[in-house]
Design a protein around this motif. Structure first.
Motif, PDB file in Angstrom:
ATOM      1  N   PHE A   8       0.865  -1.184   0.000  1.00 45.12           N
ATOM      2  CA  PHE A   8       0.000   0.000   0.000  1.00 45.12           C
ATOM      3  C   PHE A   8       0.895   1.225   0.000  1.00 45.12           C
ATOM      4  N   GLN A   9       0.607   2.171  -0.894  1.00 46.89           N
ATOM      5  CA  GLN A   9       1.441   3.360  -1.003  1.00 46.89           C
ATOM      6  C   GLN A   9       0.571   4.601  -1.061  1.00 46.89           C
ATOM      7  N   LEU A  10       0.888   5.577  -0.213  1.00 46.07           N
ATOM      8  CA  LEU A  10       0.181   6.850  -0.133  1.00 46.07           C
ATOM      9  C   LEU A  10       1.189   7.968  -0.384  1.00 46.07           C
ATOM     10  N   SER A  11       0.879   8.863  -1.316  1.00 39.71           N
ATOM     11  CA  SER A  11       1.790   9.957  -1.664  1.00 39.71           C
ATOM     12  C   SER A  11       1.024  11.265  -1.706  1.00 39.71           C
ATOM     13  N   GLY A  12       1.700  12.354  -1.334  1.00 42.18           N
ATOM     14  CA  GLY A  12       1.097  13.673  -1.399  1.00 42.18           C
ATOM     15  C   GLY A  12       2.126  14.739  -1.703  1.00 42.18           C
ATOM     16  N   ASP A  13       1.724  15.749  -2.461  1.00 40.69           N
ATOM     17  CA  ASP A  13       2.601  16.865  -2.808  1.00 40.69           C
ATOM     18  C   ASP A  13       1.877  18.176  -2.578  1.00 40.69           C
ATOM     19  N   TYR A  14       2.651  19.201  -2.189  1.00 39.05           N
ATOM     20  CA  TYR A  14       2.126  20.557  -2.053  1.00 39.05           C
ATOM     21  C   TYR A  14       3.019  21.490  -2.865  1.00 39.05           C
ATOM     22  N   ASP A  49       5.433  28.013  -8.340  1.00 40.71           N
ATOM     23  CA  ASP A  49       5.579  27.387  -9.655  1.00 40.71           C
ATOM     24  C   ASP A  49       6.836  26.534  -9.728  1.00 40.71           C
ATOM     25  N   ARG A  50       7.804  26.785  -8.873  1.00 40.00           N
ATOM     26  CA  ARG A  50       9.085  26.076  -8.918  1.00 40.00           C
ATOM     27  C   ARG A  50       9.267  25.090  -7.757  1.00 40.00           C
ATOM     28  N   MET A  51       8.765  25.401  -6.578  1.00 40.15           N
ATOM     29  CA  MET A  51       9.069  24.639  -5.367  1.00 40.15           C
ATOM     30  C   MET A  51       7.916  23.714  -4.980  1.00 40.15           C
ATOM     31  N   THR A  52       8.240  22.434  -4.746  1.00 41.56           N
ATOM     32  CA  THR A  52       7.264  21.433  -4.312  1.00 41.56           C
ATOM     33  C   THR A  52       7.820  20.656  -3.131  1.00 41.56           C
ATOM     34  N   VAL A  53       6.991  20.430  -2.126  1.00 35.57           N
ATOM     35  CA  VAL A  53       7.356  19.562  -1.009  1.00 35.57           C
ATOM     36  C   VAL A  53       6.340  18.437  -0.946  1.00 35.57           C
ATOM     37  N   GLY A  54       6.769  17.280  -0.456  1.00 34.26           N
ATOM     38  CA  GLY A  54       5.859  16.136  -0.431  1.00 34.26           C
ATOM     39  C   GLY A  54       6.267  15.091   0.574  1.00 34.26           C
ATOM     40  N   GLY A  55       5.467  14.060   0.633  1.00 31.34           N
ATOM     41  CA  GLY A  55       5.743  12.953   1.538  1.00 31.34           C
ATOM     42  C   GLY A  55       5.132  11.664   1.021  1.00 31.34           C
ATOM     43  N   SER A  56       5.647  10.552   1.502  1.00 25.82           N
ATOM     44  CA  SER A  56       5.163   9.231   1.085  1.00 25.82           C
ATOM     45  C   SER A  56       5.100   8.307   2.291  1.00 25.82           C
ATOM     46  N   PHE A  57       4.146   7.389   2.217  1.00 25.61           N
ATOM     47  CA  PHE A  57       4.004   6.327   3.220  1.00 25.61           C
ATOM     48  C   PHE A  57       3.749   5.023   2.481  1.00 25.61           C
ATOM     49  N   ALA A  58       4.384   3.954   2.911  1.00 20.59           N
ATOM     50  CA  ALA A  58       4.169   2.649   2.281  1.00 20.59           C
ATOM     51  C   ALA A  58       4.136   1.563   3.339  1.00 20.59           C
ATOM     52  N   ARG A  59       3.284   0.588   3.099  1.00 16.84           N
ATOM     53  CA  ARG A  59       3.237  -0.618   3.923  1.00 16.84           C
ATOM     54  C   ARG A  59       3.450  -1.809   3.004  1.00 16.84           C
ATOM     55  N   LYS A  60       4.467  -2.605   3.282  1.00 19.87           N
ATOM     56  CA  LYS A  60       4.760  -3.811   2.507  1.00 19.87           C
ATOM     57  C   LYS A  60       4.605  -5.028   3.415  1.00 19.87           C
ATOM     58  N   ASP A  61       4.027  -6.076   2.869  1.00 15.27           N
ATOM     59  CA  ASP A  61       3.904  -7.331   3.616  1.00 15.27           C
ATOM     60  C   ASP A  61       4.230  -8.477   2.667  1.00 15.27           C
ATOM     61  N   PHE A  62       5.505  -8.857   2.650  1.00 12.04           N
ATOM     62  CA  PHE A  62       5.980  -9.985   1.859  1.00 12.04           C
ATOM     63  C   PHE A  62       6.609 -11.001   2.813  1.00 12.04           C
ATOM     64  N   GLY A  63       5.756 -11.617   3.637  1.00 15.71           N
ATOM     65  CA  GLY A  63       6.224 -12.538   4.667  1.00 15.71           C
ATOM     66  C   GLY A  63       6.379 -11.876   6.012  1.00 15.71           C
ATOM     67  N   SER A  64       6.732 -10.600   6.017  1.00 14.06           N
ATOM     68  CA  SER A  64       6.803  -9.810   7.241  1.00 14.06           C
ATOM     69  C   SER A  64       6.358  -8.395   6.934  1.00 14.06           C
ATOM     70  N   GLU A  65       5.713  -7.782   7.896  1.00 10.24           N
ATOM     71  CA  GLU A  65       5.153  -6.450   7.715  1.00 10.24           C
ATOM     72  C   GLU A  65       6.243  -5.392   7.872  1.00 10.24           C
ATOM     73  N   GLU A  66       6.248  -4.408   6.984  1.00  9.26           N
ATOM     74  CA  GLU A  66       7.242  -3.342   7.023  1.00  9.26           C
ATOM     75  C   GLU A  66       6.584  -2.029   6.630  1.00  9.26           C
ATOM     76  N   TYR A  67       6.929  -0.972   7.359  1.00 11.63           N
ATOM     77  CA  TYR A  67       6.419   0.356   7.076  1.00 11.63           C
ATOM     78  C   TYR A  67       7.570   1.268   6.664  1.00 11.63           C
ATOM     79  N   LEU A  68       7.328   2.073   5.639  1.00 11.67           N
ATOM     80  CA  LEU A  68       8.293   3.063   5.162  1.00 11.67           C
ATOM     81  C   LEU A  68       7.607   4.422   5.092  1.00 11.67           C
ATOM     82  N   TYR A  69       8.348   5.468   5.391  1.00 13.05           N
ATOM     83  CA  TYR A  69       7.795   6.810   5.311  1.00 13.05           C
ATOM     84  C   TYR A  69       8.927   7.780   4.986  1.00 13.05           C
TER      85      TYR A  69
END
Length: 299
Positions: free
Chosen positions: A233-239, A243-263
């Protein structure tokens, strides 16, 4: 230092701004040079995800690549496309070695804009592919195999849809795929499903993205049992601050035998002509802090 295949520079030259002026020519993609550090390792990665399509009347051609090269004696993951396009009047057929229907219709953002995590395997402990709706490219890249096949695509009102079949060189495996995208105002709903013959296995993805002017947000859920067995599962957002500058963030949850969270969080600066600079920081359950800096060009 690894050398890029001789065909790649010639292909990338075709995607230069000079080529865009040609009548009937459509180009899209991104090239990026990225430095990524984390998990007591680092890599410098050149990524080329580019597609050129030329149409004249009912005939045309497409050529492209989705390739990642570690420039410090790391892996080279290569996938190339070349197909003849035929407009049948009730949809377009691509015959040869076409881009998959899902990759043509669906654009999943890179996790925290880190291309090396999209590809997987460039940083120890981060070997699960993120950022792609289809297994066609990852199979071709991880096993260094060419794929051949047929793609059909069409559009009706706010709906775009397609199907493709891909045969991998040197194997008896065939991958069948369906994909679609529906646009409602500033919101896009996307989905795909694919099945691999003989060995079995499937993958599927559903997602939604919304552009509200200064804000962009997207969410994608995928499940696959072809190369690995798990869900992402992947969630992404940008602000867009300007016109030139963008900031953002991401969150991901992976479960391939074991659960892992990334942000992670990131920032980018665009130069108004497609060129950009960006950098980001990410962390997770089974990783040290990951940091990247990159320069690239979108077209």
């Amino acid at each position: 230092m690894n050398r890029l295949p001789c065909a790649l520079p010639a292909l990338l030259l075709a995607f230069s701004p000079l080529a865009v002026a040609a009548q009937g020519l459509e180009t899209s993609g991104q090239m990026e040079l990225e430095y990524l550090q984390g998990n007591d390792a680092s890599t410098t990665l050149f990524s080329a995800d580019a597609m050129l399509r030329y149409r004249s009347g009912s005939l045309g051609v497409e050529v492209g690549t989705d390739s990642d090269f570690a420039l410090d004696d790391g892996p080279e993951l290569k996938s190339f496309y070349a197909a003849v396009l035929i407009d049948s009047g009730f949809g377009e057929f691509a015959i040869g070695a076409p881009e998959s229907a899902a990759d043509m219709l669906i654009d999943v953002p890179s996790f925290n804009r880190m291309k090396a995590l999209d590809a997987g395997g460039f940083i120890p402990g981060q070997d699960v592919t993120l950022g792609t709706p289809s297994m066609v490219g990852p199979i071709a890249k991880s096993e260094d195999r060419k794929s051949y096949g047929l793609r059909y695509s069409n559009a009706s009102g706010d709906m775009r849809y397609g199907a493709s079949v891909h045969k991998f060189e040197g194997t008896g495996s065939t991958l069948f795929q369906l994909a679609g995208e529906y646009t409602m105002g500033q919101t896009q709903f996307e989905g795909m499903v694919e099945n691999k013959s003989l060995e079995g296995g499937f993958s599927g993805l559903i997602g939604v993205s919304h552009d509200a002017g200064q804000f962009t947000v997207s969410a994608y859920l995928s499940r696959e049992t072809i190369l690995n067995d798990g869900t992402t599962f992947q969630l992404s957002g940008d602000y867009r601050m300007s016109d030139r500058m963008t900031v953002g963030g991401s969150f991901a949850r992976k479960d391939f035998g074991s659960e892992e969270y990334l942000y992670g969080v990131n920032a980018g600066w665009g130069f108004g002509n497609g060129a950009y600079l960006q950098g980001g920081v990410a962390d997770g359950d089974n990783t040290s802090v990951l940091m990247d800096a990159s320069v690239g060009y979108k077209f």
